[in-house]
Design a protein around this motif. Structure first.
Motif, PDB file in Angstrom:
ATOM      1  N   GLN A   1       0.894  -1.472  -0.032  1.00 28.49           N
ATOM      2  CA  GLN A   1      -0.351  -0.407  -0.200  1.00 28.49           C
ATOM      3  C   GLN A   1       0.930   1.318  -0.374  1.00 28.49           C
ATOM      4  OE1 GLN A   1      -3.365  -1.693  -0.981  1.00 28.49           O
ATOM      5  NE2 GLN A   1      -3.520   0.490   0.355  1.00 28.49           N
ATOM      6  N   VAL A   2       2.066   1.412   0.721  1.00 33.22           N
ATOM      7  CA  VAL A   2       3.167   1.825   0.747  1.00 33.22           C
ATOM      8  C   VAL A   2       3.135   2.096  -0.678  1.00 33.22           C
ATOM      9  CG1 VAL A   2       5.069   3.326   1.819  1.00 33.22           C
ATOM     10  CG2 VAL A   2       3.519   2.265   3.529  1.00 33.22           C
ATOM     11  N   ALA A   3       3.721   1.230  -0.867  1.00 34.49           N
ATOM     12  CA  ALA A   3       3.759   1.861  -1.805  1.00 34.49           C
ATOM     13  C   ALA A   3       3.589   2.195  -3.540  1.00 34.49           C
ATOM     14  CB  ALA A   3       5.119   0.233  -3.016  1.00 34.49           C
ATOM     15  N   ALA A   4       2.311   1.758  -3.569  1.00 33.52           N
ATOM     16  CA  ALA A   4       1.204   2.799  -4.613  1.00 33.52           C
ATOM     17  C   ALA A   4       0.909   4.030  -4.180  1.00 33.52           C
ATOM     18  CB  ALA A   4      -0.142   1.302  -3.835  1.00 33.52           C
TER      19      ALA A   4
ATOM     20  N   PRO B   1      -9.195   3.057  -1.503  1.00 32.62           N
ATOM     21  CA  PRO B   1      -8.252   2.773  -2.390  1.00 32.62           C
ATOM     22  C   PRO B   1      -7.190   1.561  -2.128  1.00 32.62           C
ATOM     23  CG  PRO B   1      -7.828   4.437  -1.831  1.00 32.62           C
ATOM     24  CD  PRO B   1      -8.665   4.219  -0.550  1.00 32.62           C
ATOM     25  N   TRP B   2      -7.472   0.236  -3.015  1.00 26.59           N
ATOM     26  CA  TRP B   2      -6.476  -0.627  -2.651  1.00 26.59           C
ATOM     27  C   TRP B   2      -5.390  -0.636  -3.716  1.00 26.59           C
ATOM     28  CZ3 TRP B   2      -7.098  -4.754   0.615  1.00 26.59           C
ATOM     29  CH2 TRP B   2      -7.989  -4.769   0.941  1.00 26.59           C
ATOM     30  N   ALA B   3      -4.585  -0.597  -4.021  1.00 27.86           N
ATOM     31  CA  ALA B   3      -2.864  -1.291  -4.980  1.00 27.86           C
ATOM     32  C   ALA B   3      -3.937  -2.194  -5.563  1.00 27.86           C
ATOM     33  CB  ALA B   3      -1.631  -1.913  -4.191  1.00 27.86           C
TER      34      ALA B   3
ATOM     35  N   GLY C   1      -2.410   6.082 -12.131  1.00 25.95           N
ATOM     36  CA  GLY C   1      -3.885   6.847 -12.041  1.00 25.95           C
ATOM     37  C   GLY C   1      -4.854   6.372 -11.804  1.00 25.95           C
ATOM     38  N   ARG C   2      -4.396   5.244 -11.800  1.00 25.80           N
ATOM     39  CA  ARG C   2      -5.366   4.245 -11.179  1.00 25.80           C
ATOM     40  C   ARG C   2      -5.617   3.713  -9.275  1.00 25.80           C
ATOM     41  NH1 ARG C   2      -6.164   1.687 -17.261  1.00 25.80           N
ATOM     42  NH2 ARG C   2      -7.943   4.326 -17.911  1.00 25.80           N
TER      43      ARG C   2
END
Lengths: 266, 72
Positions: free
Chosen positions: A83-86, A244-246, A125-126
């Motif tokens: 999630q952090v990476a996302a 929101p999810w990765a 962007g999604r």
């Protein structure tokens, strides 16, 4: 990252991304609280941490993943890093992907760079949003109040109630399919996951839909509005929105075995 | 999470405490698997015949996947 001569380590890969910066991962505990690092190749980077193969070798990992507490610890740690990476475009890896060393990770990045770049382009962007639909307990409650007067009456009622339950389940299921189609229409991509096991979710309600949707970040509010509207118009369903999810469910590459089921349910 | 100026998205999604099962849907059921020189991936981890079999297999993706087609 330094393994002693007698301590074998592997490299746990969380995700592949572009424009990733090391500082974003500073002080972030990875799986087994190991520090998170990047392995770069060209403009791609793999988000990684080191794992002790004494504890994350094939047999040990199998044992760990079959222990619900350890599974939870590993899954949450893995997910947190993803999630952090996302914050940037990423392609999440299947949990528990472990390479021999950083050089193997680098080679993997180079060999798949075209596929990763294409996948990153698709998710840039999604965001992924999840929608679960349950049969509303209020809507499916049985109105039976009087006690049966005989065994035959009991059996007749039981049969009727089973038939009714069956019909109501079919109707709800069709309704959930319609909801999925409508949500998919407002998404860039859609995918249905299996309904969750009540023993894992702790939720006794009948799950009719467990879906993921890829949404332009700028359209997340609109998507939530559609969910809200469906809540109002489909009273027999309980809807839950997560995210929101990765982009877990949509970051696929050609070489992947994951199955994308964007087709309409039949 | 929700400041006065933020949208109420965070409220509309039950996001504050993510259920483990939602995470498992994704970390186990999705994500890229690359064949080749992966030393060890979940593909090689036979989750299937142990105690959590039924639970964990319930989060596998729909459709056929070699990943989970392990023996019972």
């Amino acid at each position: 990252m330094m393994g002693g001569a007698d301590q074998q380590t592997g490299v746990w890969v969380y995700a592949i991304g572009r424009q990733l910066d090391q500082p974003a991962f500073r002080d972030l505990p990875g799986v087994d609280t190991a520090p998170v690092d990047l392995v770069r190749a060209g403009d791609l980077a793999a988000v990684v941490s080191s794992v002790d193969l004494d504890r994350f070798g094939a047999d040990e990992l199998k044992r760990a993943l079959n222990d619900l507490d350890q599974l939870e610890q590993i899954a949450r740690a893995h997910h947190h890093v993803v999630q952090v990476a996302a914050e940037r475009p990423i392609v999440p890896m299947r949990m528990a992907t472990i390479y021999d060393d950083e050089e193997s990770v680098r080679l993997m990045l180079i060999e798949n760079s075209g596929a990763f770049t294409a996948a990153l382009h698709r998710v840039e962007g999604r965001q992924e949003w999840g929608v679960k639909a349950f049969a509303s307990p209020a809507a499916s409650a049985s109105p039976e109040t009087t006690a049966p007067v005989s065994g035959a009456d009991y059996l007749k009622r039981r049969q009727a109630s089973l038939t009714a339950a069956d019909e109501s389940r079919r109707a709800s299921s069709a309704e959930a399919d319609a909801v999925y189609r409508r949500l998919a229409g407002s998404a860039e991509a859609a995918r249905r996951h299996r309904p969750q096991d009540p023993r894992l979710s702790g939720d006794r309600r009948l799950m009719l839909l467990n879906a993921a949707f890829l949404i332009d970040s700028s359209a997340a509010g609109t998507f939530a509005d559609v969910v809200e509207d469906i809540r109002r118009t489909h009273r027999s369903l309980d809807l839950e929105l997560t995210g929101p999810w990765a982009p877990y469910s949509f970051a696929t590459i050609d070489d992947t075995v994951s199955v994308s089921s964007t087709e309409e349910p039949t | 999470m929700t400041g006065p100026n933020s949208t109420d998205l965070a409220e509309r999604s039950q996001w504050e405490q993510i259920a483990l099962v939602d995470i498992l849907d994704r970390v186990l059921g999705t994500g890229v698997v690359i064949s080749g020189e992966v030393t060890l991936s979940i593909a090689d981890v036979d989750l299937v015949h142990v105690s959590l079999h039924a639970l964990v297999s319930s989060v596998r993706p729909q459709g056929p996947g070699p990943l989970w087609a392990s023996r019972p």
